[in-house]
Design a protein around this motif. Structure first.
Motif, PDB file in Angstrom:
ATOM      1  N   ALA A 192       0.827  -1.207   0.000  1.00  0.00           N
ATOM      2  CA  ALA A 192       0.000   0.000   0.000  1.00  0.00           C
ATOM      3  C   ALA A 192       0.861   1.257   0.000  1.00  0.00           C
ATOM      4  N   ALA A 193       1.963   1.229   0.732  1.00  0.00           N
ATOM      5  CA  ALA A 193       2.834   2.405   0.772  1.00  0.00           C
ATOM      6  C   ALA A 193       3.413   2.693  -0.606  1.00  0.00           C
ATOM      7  N   GLU A 208       0.792   4.539  -2.609  1.00  0.00           N
ATOM      8  CA  GLU A 208       0.713   5.931  -2.167  1.00  0.00           C
ATOM      9  C   GLU A 208       1.915   6.728  -2.669  1.00  0.00           C
ATOM     10  N   ALA A 252      -0.413  10.024   3.387  1.00  0.00           N
ATOM     11  CA  ALA A 252      -0.583   8.588   3.629  1.00  0.00           C
ATOM     12  C   ALA A 252       0.757   7.904   3.854  1.00  0.00           C
ATOM     13  N   ARG A 270       1.781   8.679   7.431  1.00  0.00           N
ATOM     14  CA  ARG A 270       0.984   7.877   8.382  1.00  0.00           C
ATOM     15  C   ARG A 270       1.479   6.429   8.413  1.00  0.00           C
ATOM     16  N   THR A 271       1.736   5.868   7.246  1.00  0.00           N
ATOM     17  CA  THR A 271       2.189   4.478   7.163  1.00  0.00           C
ATOM     18  C   THR A 271       3.545   4.308   7.834  1.00  0.00           C
ATOM     19  N   ARG A 290       3.255   4.622  11.585  1.00  0.00           N
ATOM     20  CA  ARG A 290       2.661   3.391  12.135  1.00  0.00           C
ATOM     21  C   ARG A 290       3.699   2.281  12.219  1.00  0.00           C
ATOM     22  N   LEU A 291       4.522   2.160  11.200  1.00  0.00           N
ATOM     23  CA  LEU A 291       5.605   1.173  11.213  1.00  0.00           C
ATOM     24  C   LEU A 291       6.538   1.420  12.391  1.00  0.00           C
TER      25      LEU A 291
END
Length: 62
Positions: A5-6, A9, A17, A20-21, A24-25
């Motif tokens: 997904a990254a 983006e 995004a 954010r990813t 989160r990682l």
């Protein structure tokens, strides 16, 4: 290049995004006491700081 997904983006230039990813990682690594590679940590810091990534200049001999 980012995977999953990254990567989508990144290709879409969706910087919010991506941040954010990556955040989160980093949070998951801290939560589960996972040591990230120093290159990964450096990349995370670059992304979260908003600075442009370093570029490699290629020169050719003439």
């Amino acid at each position: 290049m980012l995977d999953g997904a990254a990567g989508v983006e990144w290709a879409a230039d969706n910087q919010a995004a991506i941040r954010r990813t990556v955040a989160r990682l980093q949070q998951m690594a801290r939560t589960y006491d996972i040591t990230l590679d120093s290159l990964t940590e450096d990349t995370i810091n670059l992304v979260l700081s908003g600075r442009p990534s370093p570029t490699t200049v290629r020169t050719t001999a003439t």
